[in-house]
Design a protein around this motif. Sequence first.
Motif, short mmCIF file in Angstrom:
data_model
loop_
_atom_site.label_atom_id
_atom_site.label_comp_id
_atom_site.label_asym_id
_atom_site.label_seq_id
_atom_site.Cartn_x
_atom_site.Cartn_y
_atom_site.Cartn_z
N LYS A 14 0.79 -1.04 -0.13
CA LYS A 14 0.03 -0.05 -0.06
C LYS A 14 0.87 1.33 0.06
CE LYS A 14 -4.53 -1.41 1.90
NZ LYS A 14 -5.67 -0.85 2.75
N ALA A 15 1.70 1.24 0.74
CA ALA A 15 2.85 2.34 0.79
C ALA A 15 3.44 2.79 -0.29
CB ALA A 15 4.10 2.15 2.10
N ARG A 16 3.95 1.57 -1.00
CA ARG A 16 4.36 1.77 -2.37
C ARG A 16 3.46 2.29 -3.46
NH1 ARG A 16 7.49 -3.21 -1.15
NH2 ARG A 16 5.75 -4.33 -1.93
N THR A 17 2.30 1.96 -3.49
CA THR A 17 1.41 2.45 -4.45
C THR A 17 1.04 4.02 -4.12
OG1 THR A 17 0.14 0.31 -4.19
CG2 THR A 17 -1.12 2.32 -5.04
N ALA A 21 1.88 7.08 -6.73
CA ALA A 21 1.09 7.92 -6.98
C ALA A 21 1.33 9.33 -7.21
CB ALA A 21 -0.23 7.61 -6.25
N LEU A 22 2.06 9.65 -6.05
CA LEU A 22 2.56 11.17 -5.68
C LEU A 22 2.85 11.88 -6.87
CD1 LEU A 22 2.60 12.98 -3.40
CD2 LEU A 22 4.75 12.50 -2.89
N VAL A 283 -10.43 1.31 -12.52
CA VAL A 283 -9.46 1.48 -13.48
C VAL A 283 -9.10 2.88 -13.68
CG1 VAL A 283 -11.55 2.00 -15.18
CG2 VAL A 283 -9.52 0.74 -16.10
N LEU A 284 -9.88 3.91 -13.34
CA LEU A 284 -9.47 5.57 -13.54
C LEU A 284 -8.38 5.70 -12.71
CD1 LEU A 284 -12.55 7.64 -13.30
CD2 LEU A 284 -11.18 7.41 -15.10
N LEU A 285 -8.18 5.26 -11.30
CA LEU A 285 -7.02 5.10 -10.66
C LEU A 285 -5.76 4.48 -11.17
CD1 LEU A 285 -8.47 5.21 -6.98
CD2 LEU A 285 -8.34 7.00 -8.52
N LEU A 286 -6.00 3.43 -11.53
CA LEU A 286 -4.94 2.73 -12.16
C LEU A 286 -4.31 3.32 -13.49
CD1 LEU A 286 -6.17 -0.74 -12.20
CD2 LEU A 286 -4.22 -0.23 -10.74
N GLU A 287 -5.05 4.17 -14.42
CA GLU A 287 -4.50 4.73 -15.37
C GLU A 287 -3.84 6.15 -15.12
OE1 GLU A 287 -3.99 6.77 -18.79
OE2 GLU A 287 -4.07 4.93 -18.55
N GLU A 291 2.66 4.00 -12.98
CA GLU A 291 3.48 4.32 -14.10
C GLU A 291 3.28 3.85 -15.46
OE1 GLU A 291 8.42 3.28 -15.19
OE2 GLU A 291 7.57 2.73 -13.17
N HIS A 292 2.75 2.59 -15.78
CA HIS A 292 2.38 2.20 -17.10
C HIS A 292 0.99 2.26 -17.41
CE1 HIS A 292 6.38 0.64 -17.43
NE2 HIS A 292 6.17 -0.06 -16.32
N GLY A 293 0.11 2.67 -16.48
CA GLY A 293 -1.20 2.87 -17.05
C GLY A 293 -2.08 1.52 -17.09
#
Length: 303
Positions: A14-17, A21-22, A283-287, A291-293
């Motif tokens: 979770k911390a890495r995610t 994102a930052l 999916v919106l957050l992943l995109e 890094e790769h979307g």
Amino acid sequence: MSNNSLTVEEQLAKARTLSEALPYMHRFSGQTFVIKYGGHAMGDEELSLMFAGDVALLKQVGINPIIVHGGGPQIGSMLERLQINSSFIDGLRVTDQQTVEIVEMVLSGSLNKKIVSSINSAGGLAIGLSGKDGKLIEAQKLTRTKRDPDSNIERILDLGFVGEPTRINPEILESFEENNVIPVIAPIGVGPNGQTYNINADTAAGHIAAAVGATKLIMMTDVEGVLDKNKKLINRLSSAEVLKLQQDGTIGGGMIPKLETCLYALEEGVESATILDGRIPHVLLLETFTEHGVGTMITDSDD
């Protein structure tokens, strides 16, 4: 499950995610995303709640999301309930006077308000409107032609009250942005004499993205994205590559009008357009924040 019951590895993940994102939060803060919302993501209750939460989060971190929604299945269900026959030509619903009234009722009414309510419940501040409000989407009758394969004569197809945008008036959207409001737009346009037009949601989103100078146009669909001849996802394409894939037959069917809308938005200055699989949770957050979307991103450059 509470945070206390997470393993150390899960907490580190979770911390890495969050760490990943930052930089994207910094990069996109103050930018506008136009998001076309439809398909399975809108029809599935769990996915629709995730979408609402993700939109509220985008706004919370400083991104300005504008939602343009479709509603084909919901319109079809209502027409069926009312025993009104409906037909399609080249994927567009033939819309007579009776049908356009139902289309407006479903899109601008119950469906629009459900999306607004979900975003508000998730902590956002959303307001619903249609393209008729404040003359947001001025439109004209869409004209299509079809060539008869036997006679080679081209005939004009009458789709009724199906329209195409002629002008977007973004002032109302700018005032929403100033007041931290998330607009949720039903793709109904208004003609020069006050006529109501049913507009394809993809088309409306592309024109709105161009008019507001959006950084991203995001189109949520029921497919992974653009696929190559081996049915493998293509992560990134330039405008020139899209045209090549159209010419060699790799891209066909319903993906063609979506990509034409993407190319139009890019020509008008939108930085990127992305075809996303709305069936993927968050999916919106992943995109946006990885890094790769996901999905297929189209840009004007070959970089």
